[in-house]
Design a protein around this motif. Structure first.
Motif, PDB file in Angstrom:
ATOM      1  N   VAL A  93     -34.205  -5.171 -81.570  1.00 56.37           N
ATOM      2  CA  VAL A  93     -35.001  -5.684 -80.453  1.00 56.37           C
ATOM      3  C   VAL A  93     -34.322  -6.947 -79.935  1.00 56.37           C
ATOM      4  O   VAL A  93     -34.049  -7.874 -80.707  1.00 56.37           O
ATOM      5  CB  VAL A  93     -36.443  -5.999 -80.892  1.00 56.37           C
ATOM      6  CG1 VAL A  93     -37.195  -6.731 -79.782  1.00 56.37           C
ATOM      7  CG2 VAL A  93     -37.171  -4.717 -81.265  1.00 56.37           C
TER       8      VAL A  93
ATOM      9  N   GLU B 203     -33.499  -0.933 -79.441  1.00 53.93           N
ATOM     10  CA  GLU B 203     -34.837  -0.352 -79.412  1.00 53.93           C
ATOM     11  C   GLU B 203     -35.604  -0.814 -78.175  1.00 53.93           C
ATOM     12  O   GLU B 203     -36.157  -0.002 -77.438  1.00 53.93           O
ATOM     13  CB  GLU B 203     -35.597  -0.762 -80.677  1.00 53.93           C
ATOM     14  CG  GLU B 203     -37.081  -0.434 -80.666  1.00 53.93           C
ATOM     15  CD  GLU B 203     -37.354   1.062 -80.691  1.00 53.93           C
ATOM     16  OE1 GLU B 203     -38.461   1.467 -80.294  1.00 53.93           O
ATOM     17  OE2 GLU B 203     -36.459   1.822 -81.117  1.00 53.93           O
ATOM     18  N   SER B 204     -35.645  -2.125 -77.965  1.00 54.29           N
ATOM     19  CA  SER B 204     -36.400  -2.681 -76.842  1.00 54.29           C
ATOM     20  C   SER B 204     -35.714  -3.942 -76.350  1.00 54.29           C
ATOM     21  O   SER B 204     -34.993  -4.621 -77.097  1.00 54.29           O
ATOM     22  CB  SER B 204     -37.842  -3.019 -77.256  1.00 54.29           C
ATOM     23  OG  SER B 204     -38.532  -1.877 -77.693  1.00 54.29           O
ATOM     24  N   TYR B 205     -35.970  -4.226 -75.086  1.00 51.00           N
ATOM     25  CA  TYR B 205     -35.434  -5.431 -74.465  1.00 51.00           C
ATOM     26  C   TYR B 205     -36.603  -6.191 -73.845  1.00 51.00           C
ATOM     27  O   TYR B 205     -37.310  -5.660 -72.983  1.00 51.00           O
ATOM     28  CB  TYR B 205     -34.400  -5.068 -73.403  1.00 51.00           C
ATOM     29  CG  TYR B 205     -33.860  -6.247 -72.625  1.00 51.00           C
ATOM     30  CD1 TYR B 205     -33.055  -7.189 -73.241  1.00 51.00           C
ATOM     31  CD2 TYR B 205     -34.156  -6.410 -71.275  1.00 51.00           C
ATOM     32  CE1 TYR B 205     -32.554  -8.269 -72.534  1.00 51.00           C
ATOM     33  CE2 TYR B 205     -33.661  -7.480 -70.557  1.00 51.00           C
ATOM     34  CZ  TYR B 205     -32.864  -8.411 -71.194  1.00 51.00           C
ATOM     35  OH  TYR B 205     -32.379  -9.482 -70.490  1.00 51.00           O
ATOM     36  N   ILE B 206     -36.839  -7.424 -74.311  1.00 50.81           N
ATOM     37  CA  ILE B 206     -37.954  -8.243 -73.822  1.00 50.81           C
ATOM     38  C   ILE B 206     -37.382  -9.361 -72.964  1.00 50.81           C
ATOM     39  O   ILE B 206     -36.658 -10.233 -73.462  1.00 50.81           O
ATOM     40  CB  ILE B 206     -38.771  -8.837 -74.987  1.00 50.81           C
ATOM     41  CG1 ILE B 206     -39.227  -7.736 -75.943  1.00 50.81           C
ATOM     42  CG2 ILE B 206     -39.976  -9.607 -74.452  1.00 50.81           C
ATOM     43  CD1 ILE B 206     -39.913  -8.261 -77.199  1.00 50.81           C
TER      44      ILE B 206
ATOM     45  N   MET C  24     -34.879   3.487 -74.723  1.00 55.97           N
ATOM     46  CA  MET C  24     -35.091   2.041 -74.777  1.00 55.97           C
ATOM     47  C   MET C  24     -36.289   1.656 -73.913  1.00 55.97           C
ATOM     48  O   MET C  24     -36.554   2.285 -72.886  1.00 55.97           O
ATOM     49  CB  MET C  24     -33.838   1.303 -74.299  1.00 55.97           C
ATOM     50  CG  MET C  24     -33.953  -0.216 -74.393  1.00 55.97           C
ATOM     51  SD  MET C  24     -32.471  -1.098 -73.837  1.00 55.97           S
ATOM     52  CE  MET C  24     -32.657  -0.981 -72.059  1.00 55.97           C
ATOM     53  N   LYS C  25     -37.008   0.631 -74.332  1.00 58.03           N
ATOM     54  CA  LYS C  25     -38.131   0.107 -73.555  1.00 58.03           C
ATOM     55  C   LYS C  25     -37.809  -1.302 -73.071  1.00 58.03           C
ATOM     56  O   LYS C  25     -37.164  -2.070 -73.787  1.00 58.03           O
ATOM     57  CB  LYS C  25     -39.410   0.058 -74.397  1.00 58.03           C
ATOM     58  CG  LYS C  25     -40.160   1.379 -74.489  1.00 58.03           C
ATOM     59  CD  LYS C  25     -39.558   2.343 -75.471  1.00 58.03           C
ATOM     60  CE  LYS C  25     -39.721   1.878 -76.903  1.00 58.03           C
ATOM     61  NZ  LYS C  25     -39.141   2.870 -77.874  1.00 58.03           N
TER      62      LYS C  25
ATOM     63  N   TYR D 273     -39.608  -4.799 -71.509  1.00 58.13           N
ATOM     64  CA  TYR D 273     -40.847  -5.545 -71.305  1.00 58.13           C
ATOM     65  C   TYR D 273     -40.519  -6.800 -70.501  1.00 58.13           C
ATOM     66  O   TYR D 273     -39.686  -7.613 -70.925  1.00 58.13           O
ATOM     67  CB  TYR D 273     -41.479  -5.937 -72.642  1.00 58.13           C
ATOM     68  CG  TYR D 273     -41.837  -4.767 -73.525  1.00 58.13           C
ATOM     69  CD1 TYR D 273     -43.095  -4.185 -73.470  1.00 58.13           C
ATOM     70  CD2 TYR D 273     -40.896  -4.242 -74.422  1.00 58.13           C
ATOM     71  CE1 TYR D 273     -43.420  -3.107 -74.286  1.00 58.13           C
ATOM     72  CE2 TYR D 273     -41.209  -3.172 -75.238  1.00 58.13           C
ATOM     73  CZ  TYR D 273     -42.473  -2.604 -75.163  1.00 58.13           C
ATOM     74  OH  TYR D 273     -42.783  -1.528 -75.971  1.00 58.13           O
TER      75      TYR D 273
ATOM     76  N   VAL E  47     -43.843  -5.565 -80.753  1.00 57.11           N
ATOM     77  CA  VAL E  47     -42.621  -4.793 -80.514  1.00 57.11           C
ATOM     78  C   VAL E  47     -41.743  -4.791 -81.760  1.00 57.11           C
ATOM     79  O   VAL E  47     -41.194  -3.751 -82.152  1.00 57.11           O
ATOM     80  CB  VAL E  47     -41.860  -5.366 -79.302  1.00 57.11           C
ATOM     81  CG1 VAL E  47     -40.524  -4.654 -79.117  1.00 57.11           C
ATOM     82  CG2 VAL E  47     -42.703  -5.245 -78.031  1.00 57.11           C
TER      83      VAL E  47
ATOM     84  N   GLY F   5     -45.083  -1.472 -80.393  1.00 56.99           N
ATOM     85  CA  GLY F   5     -44.901  -1.888 -79.011  1.00 56.99           C
ATOM     86  C   GLY F   5     -45.705  -1.067 -78.026  1.00 56.99           C
ATOM     87  O   GLY F   5     -45.962  -1.520 -76.905  1.00 56.99           O
ATOM     88  N   HIS F   6     -46.120   0.140 -78.438  1.00 58.42           N
ATOM     89  CA  HIS F   6     -46.924   0.975 -77.537  1.00 58.42           C
ATOM     90  C   HIS F   6     -48.282   0.347 -77.243  1.00 58.42           C
ATOM     91  O   HIS F   6     -48.963   0.753 -76.291  1.00 58.42           O
ATOM     92  CB  HIS F   6     -47.124   2.363 -78.155  1.00 58.42           C
ATOM     93  CG  HIS F   6     -47.822   2.332 -79.484  1.00 58.42           C
ATOM     94  ND1 HIS F   6     -47.144   2.130 -80.672  1.00 58.42           N
ATOM     95  CD2 HIS F   6     -49.136   2.457 -79.824  1.00 58.42           C
ATOM     96  CE1 HIS F   6     -47.995   2.146 -81.681  1.00 58.42           C
ATOM     97  NE2 HIS F   6     -49.219   2.345 -81.187  1.00 58.42           N
TER      98      HIS F   6
END
Length: 712
Positions: free
Chosen positions: A330, A363-366, A533-534, A536, A685, A690-691
């Motif tokens: 993340v 996985e995710s980018y905030i 990838m998600k 936010y 997240v 994160g959902h």
């Protein structure tokens, strides 16, 4: 010729107590005093005052014993003291040094105690015991127990009002504790990317002038304050970058601090990322699965890799974390840290990760208060060395700032920092508006935000004539005007490192994958092909933010940059020994420009404070830059071909007035890092839920974003 007889001068006879020499200046002697009740009273007879009586001759010791001059002087001093006491009475208690000295000690201890935590008392107990054992300076004593001291200190700190808790506000670890109570624990490794000016910078210069503060921070920490105060010239020369290379000047080497502490706090008591680190630690994060990707924010992104290998090390760290932890990473980036895309790591000429690297590792980018489309204050800082923070100071503060760190010096510093130019406004008039309207204009506005820089006309209160050569300017016009008023070295830096246009041709967007100048502009590159990838986008709203400006113009002056002339003799701006003579009839052609701080209008829209037209945002970044790409641009396949899910969370700015940093519900551009809502999002997240993060809007960003000319 007569010769003077040399000999020892005869000692004068001591004066009597009533002699005129002992009278105060302007006071008549008894022989001269007129018989008038209004005449000043003579000094009291020392013989009548027990405090002024002559001491016993036996009290006179040393070389002065028995010296008539010494006795006379001592007698006069006592007489003056007695006279002062008679006229003014005894000194008040609050005028005595014996009161102020201990009071100063207690005040100093009180201020220092604000920064003392319970852990410090525990450490003091251990260190004191170790010291006594090591040196045996005292006989054997029973073991020291500071338990009661710790308990009493904790009780005292709990009773202090929140406003006085400068380094803590009582919310430490609470978000992490709540997540832990739910059974959440660390799942994905986390990499934190700080924003502009967040990372501390250390001096690694070994030249004699800089050796006194080797390895000390020249940016961040109390050492910076000391250097700015006592070595301002050296401090500024250390932070300036070479205008030609964009790297370190000769004899100077400054590098970013390393580790979690590099951006946890700016100075002791002023936290940045420390709240997030504390809450992550509660759910089992440490240096094995948490990394602070600190960097030198002064340097352009390209030079950051060339000089420091920053992106190579970041890529290796992400790959190592995924390999050791077995899970994708993340990324959480704040402010300017959210500007750089993933194109470097994908490029075969740079990172060599290929088009699937992001899909396989992230996985995710905030994006936390990301400056995606630039910042208005960056334009003003590069043009005139000003921004809202400088022009809205009180007159005394503005005077001190100008005397201590002038506008010209600030301008020079900002222009040398190529990294700050990455926040140049992007998208031009299509995003920021034209002479008629802007996407974020509200009904009833008397002047559009589309004029990024405007000049007052026909205003009797305007003290400076703007001249006929400059009209109100949109963001594109202002960008050109700024480049025309900056040295050629700055123009070359901008051209070789950045691009600020909007690209609508999808074929050209693909070709831009190979052009590093485009990678910091989300309007000229596509998101990576990483469908799992998600993204936010989390930012604040509800705090007045500088959006555009009223400028004033002064007299003509020479621009001072003769290296840009038609026949320069000195091409190296650092060569102080070389001078380029001015040509004949060399007239001053550059008009000085500055924010018109005398102009304030609180009655109309937009509100104008000291020449700054206020808009919507988080206090630093305009709403359009924070959210337009998140709610509209990245929803379009042109810029998001993989269909990455983008979730936007706006946090209302609801600060607590009694807490200096705003408390749990602040959404200020920097203080949002300590807000409860943001910390909850990051922990959700990172711990695999994160959902649960849902979109939230408190502004009209979706309406504003639809007004952007995405299709030309």
């Amino acid at each position: 010729m007569a010769l003077k007889k040399r000999g020892r001068a005869k000692e004068p006879e001591p004066s009597s107590p009533n002699a005129s020499s002992s009278a105060l200046p302007g006071t008549a002697t008894p022989q001269e005093a007129p018989e008038s009740p209004a005449s000043p009273s003579p000094l009291p007879d020392p013989a009548m005052s027990p405090d002024a009586s002559d001491p016993d001759p036996s009290e006179d010791v040393g070389d002065h014993a028995g010296d008539p001059k010494y006795k006379k002087l001592k007698h006069e001093v006592r007489s003056l003291k007695a006279h002062h006491k008679e006229r003014h009475g005894p000194a008040k208690w609050y005028q005595l040094k014996r009161v102020w000295f201990p009071l100063g000690i207690f005040v100093g201890i009180g201020i220092a105690s604000l920064f003392v935590s319970q852990s410090h008392i525990e450490e003091m107990q251990a260190q004191l015991s170790l010291l006594l054992d090591e040196y045996a300076v005292l006989p054997n004593l029973p073991d020291l127990n500071f338990t009661m001291v710790e308990l009493e200190w904790a009780r005292l700190r709990d009773s202090i009002p929140e406003v006085w808790k400068l380094n803590t506000d009582g919310r430490e670890f609470q978000v992490g504790e709540a997540a832990k109570a739910r059974g959440l624990t660390a799942q994905h490794p986390v990499v934190l990317i700080p924003g502009v000016i967040s990372t501390g910078l250390e001096s690694w210069s070994t030249s004699p002038a800089y050796r006194p503060f080797f390895r000390e921070k020249v940016w961040g920490g109390f050492s910076m304050i000391s250097q700015v105060t006592f070595n301002r010239a050296l401090w500024m020369s250390a932070l300036l970058l070479d205008p030609v290379t964009g790297l370190d000047p000769p004899e100077v080497k400054v590098r970013a601090a390393e580790g979690i502490n590099a951006a946890s706090s700016f100075i002791q008591g002023y936290w940045l990322w420390s709240k997030i680190v504390e809450n992550l630690a509660v759910v089992n994060y440490d240096t094995n699965n948490l990394y602070m990707a600190a960097y030198d924010w002064r340097v352009s992104f390209y030079n950051l890799e060339e000089r420091d290998g920053y992106f190579s090390r970041l890529k290796a760290m992400v790959e190592g974390l995924k390999h050791r932890q077995g899970r994708k990473v993340v990324l959480a980036a704040h402010s300017m840290g959210a500007n750089y895309s993933f194109k470097w790591v994908e490029s075969p000429e740079h990172g060599g990760g290929g088009p699937d690297w992001v899909e396989n590792h992230i996985e995710s980018y905030i994006s936390i208060a990301g400056t995606h489309l630039g910042v208005s204050k960056a334009m003003a800082a590069l043009l005139s060395g000003e921004m809202k923070d400088t022009v809205q100071m009180n007159p005394a503060g503005a005077y001190v700032l100008e005397r201590f760190f002038s506008r010209a010096e600030r301008q020079q510093l900002f222009r040398s920092w190529a990294g700050s130019a990455s926040m140049w406004l992007k998208g031009g008039d299509a995003v920021w508006g034209d002479s008629d309207t802007a996407p974020d204009d509200v009904p009833g506005m008397t002047h559009t935000h589309g004029h990024l820089i405007a000049f007052r006309q026909g205003d009797e209160n305007a003290t400076v004539n703007r001249g006929d050569d400059v009209a109100n300017m949109t963001s594109e016009d202002a960008g050109t005007w700024i480049l025309q008023h900056t040295p050629s070295t700055f123009q070359i830096m901008m051209e070789s490192n950045f691009s600020v246009a909007m690209e609508r041709d999808e074929a050209q967007l693909i070709r831009n994958n190979a052009d590093h100048r485009k990678w910091s502009n989300p309007l000229e590159v596509q998101l990576p092909r990483a469908p799992s990838m998600k993204i936010y986008c989390v930012y604040g709203h509800g705090k007045e933010t500088e959006r555009s400006y009223w400028y004033a113009r002064g007299s003509y002056e020479h621009d001072g940059d003769l290296a840009d002339g038609s026949d320069p003799k000195c091409l190296d701006p650092d060569d102080r020994s070389c001078t380029t003579p001015r040509p004949p009839l060399d007239l001053p052609l550059l008009k000085t420009s500055w924010i018109d701080a005398e102009y304030t209008d609180l009655e109309n829209q937009p509100v104008v404070r000291n020449g700054v037209k206020m808009g919507e945002g988080d206090g630093t970044v305009s709403l359009l830059s924070l959210g337009a790409m998140c709610v509209e641009g990245w929803k379009r396949p042109r810029w998001n071909p993989a269909g990455i899910v983008v979730t936007t969370v706006e946090l209302p700015h609801l600060p607590v007035p009694t807490i200096p940093r705003g408390g749990a519900n602040t959404s200020d551009h920097v203080d949002i890092l300590g807000s409860t809502a943001l910390n909850e999002i990051i922990l959700k997240v990172a711990t695999g839920v994160g959902h649960e993060v849902q979109e939230n809007f408190v502004s009209n960003i979706r309406e504003y974003a639809k007004k952007v000319r995405w299709e030309g």
